[in-house]
Design a protein around this motif. Structure first.
Motif, PDB file in Angstrom:
ATOM      1  N   ARG A 128       3.275  -5.848  -0.749  1.00 40.87           N
ATOM      2  CA  ARG A 128       3.716  -6.780  -1.793  1.00 40.87           C
ATOM      3  C   ARG A 128       3.893  -8.195  -1.233  1.00 40.87           C
ATOM      4  NH1 ARG A 128       6.929  -2.280  -3.562  1.00 40.87           N
ATOM      5  NH2 ARG A 128       8.706  -3.138  -2.436  1.00 40.87           N
TER       6      ARG A 128
ATOM      7  N   ASP B 177       1.228  -2.595 -11.162  1.00 39.54           N
ATOM      8  CA  ASP B 177       2.528  -3.143 -11.530  1.00 39.54           C
ATOM      9  C   ASP B 177       3.521  -3.003 -10.394  1.00 39.54           C
ATOM     10  OD1 ASP B 177       2.362  -4.261 -13.913  1.00 39.54           O
ATOM     11  OD2 ASP B 177       3.334  -2.656 -15.072  1.00 39.54           O
ATOM     12  N   LYS B 178       3.599  -1.781  -9.887  1.00 42.32           N
ATOM     13  CA  LYS B 178       4.598  -1.467  -8.870  1.00 42.32           C
ATOM     14  C   LYS B 178       3.818  -0.763  -7.764  1.00 42.32           C
ATOM     15  CE  LYS B 178       9.037   0.841  -8.417  1.00 42.32           C
ATOM     16  NZ  LYS B 178       8.592   1.776  -7.362  1.00 42.32           N
TER      17      LYS B 178
END
Lengths: 318, 318
Positions: free
Chosen positions: B200, B216-217
């Protein structure tokens, strides 16, 4: 006649100290020979055996020696060998030290380990670690050595070379060159040589006044003397050294959860300047469950006897 | 009737896996209960005992259970307690787990240790470390755990909490915040959560194309799948993770000179991406005497059985 005495031998780069020790840890007779007069092991062993026979006669200990314990750089407990010791001209390769010495001493058994492990055994048998079953011995001398004790036993590892904490990494990027060939090792910062180097680097980098500026060649002893005089730069050198030690000690604690870390060796004499920064950095870097629970202990053994006692303690196990 | 079976219980934050195991390591019956349905320990123990009695009956093992082994986060071998386990709502304080469970199970003796130590015992008894007497087990899961074996024994240390290598420092300055409260811990970089975080951070910091951008995650499993697809950013995340592991492994080797480091846990499935960078960084940071001599081994235990087997292996020592 009861075999109630042992011999301890501490082999250093320059001198080898030998002593006859009784079960209480009293050194009954001792002698010192040069370690650096020979380039092959046989004549060194011959000279060592002669010196041992001399103190055996002096102490009236003929027939009473149960065993001989040897602490030596790069000494291997499993094989009784000394291997690739850079500071011993007669051990640049691999020498069967324990076997050769035993042969020269009419078959008296010989046990050998590295000098820091011997110091740990000595400290456990006669010194500050009496009664402790889990501690880490850190020797702060020319180099930084370590002897690790878990459940009352020295950790030798798979190959007999465990406990080289001086060569764990203290500074990961752009660290100082270490004698071992790596960079950033704990030893490159926290040995006697490392402390002198820190002082020299800082004197060069700044204009800060310091009594060390008047010296030609700075040793760790000079830095210690200056710190005792209140010299600010010297005091900062010990703060820095103690902080690096404490940071690494926190990692060591996470490994074996010792009850104490015992400091030994020339540089450990500077305990009044090292204790606080070590404790502070250790507490800041250790898991909360160990905060304030692991003692920092400075060796209580008389320096001149300690090396002999440490090595001799090995011999009782024979 | 011979007491020829044991029970292994692996307590995790969400589920607790239980199994009946014979001396060959065959799991004869198993069950899973939720770990997170209770906020106090007594009802959890009652539910656990009921589940155990159920599989004992199912396996026809009444009267044949020699002992119960439990692996649990923050489990203490010496005291049989679980202490301050952040992921177990019923163990935020200190619970006498082994004693309570033994009472509920009609006095069958219970042995308890932390999950990584249990995994090490399991690996030594049934897995990749069979026949090894000196190795370090590293569990790469939600966190990074460790179990250290020296001379065939798990190292518990002075207080029973030894082997927290996930909380040694990997990044000294400006390191990531770790769940333990410190910064820069190995766990903050090399756990499943750490790997996802690296991905991330790198996605945010650069414009490099990556299939991970569409998610998204991001979880470590996503990064693994992307790496298998040849995604360059994902591959670099594993290179980075492996390098940090290898650097720290070099320090661990200097401590106990193991013959192998055994990797276990969800993230260890990414062995095709981790093995090389680990080996490279380890060899670059270890003393020359250990270069190329310490094996990196990935667990061979079937994942679903491994946790139960590890815990059960403890029970044979009872």
């Amino acid at each position: 006649m009861a075999k109630d005495l042992v011999i301890g031998i501490d082999i250093g780069g320059q001198t080898s100290k030998c002593g006859i020790v009784d079960a209480r840890g009293t050194v009954l007779a001792q002698t010192v020979i040069r370690s650096d007069n020979h380039t092959t092991v046989e004549p060194f062993i011959a000279e060592l055996a002669e010196a041992l026979n001399h103190i055996i006669a002096e102490a009236g200990a003929e027939g009473r020696i149960r065993g001989i314990g040897v602490g030596a750089p790069n000494g291997n407990y499993y094989t009784g060998t000394i291997e690739c010791a850079p500071n011993l001209a007669w051990a640049h390769d691999r020498v069967e030290f324990a076997k050769l010495l035993s042969e020269q001493m009419n078959g008296i058994p010989v046990s050998l380990t590295n000098d820091a492990n011997a110091a740990a055994v000595g400290e456990m048998t006669y010194g500050a670690a009496r009664g402790m079953k889990n501690f880490i011995m850190i020797t702060l001398g020319t180099g930084v050595g370590s002897g690790i004790v878990i459940d009352g036993n020295v950790v030798y590892g798979h190959d007999g070379f465990a406990g080289e904490l001086g060569h764990t990494t203290a500074v990961r990027h752009n660290g100082r060159q270490c004698n071992c060939g790596k960079t950033g090792c704990l030893e490159a910062y926290c040995s006697a040589i490392g402390v002198a180097r820190t002082a020299r680097e800082w004197l060069e980098m700044s204009d800060e006044p310091s009594e060390l500026r008047s010296l030609d060649k700075i040793t760790s002893k000079d830095v210690y003397e200056a710190a005792k005089d209140g010299d600010k730069l010297a005091l900062k050198v010990f703060d820095f050294t103690g902080r690096i030690l404490g940071e690494k000690f926190a990692d060591f604690i996470a490994f074996s959860a010792p009850e104490a870390i015992v400091l030994f060796g020339g540089l450990a004499r500077a305990k009044e300047f090292l204790r606080e920064p070590i404790q502070k950095a250790m507490d800041e870097n250790v898991l909360s469950l160990w905060k304030g629970k692991v003692q920092i202990v400075f060796s209580q053994l008389k320096e001149s006897d300690a090396a002999i006692l440490g090595a001799s303690a090995l011999a009782w196990e024979l």
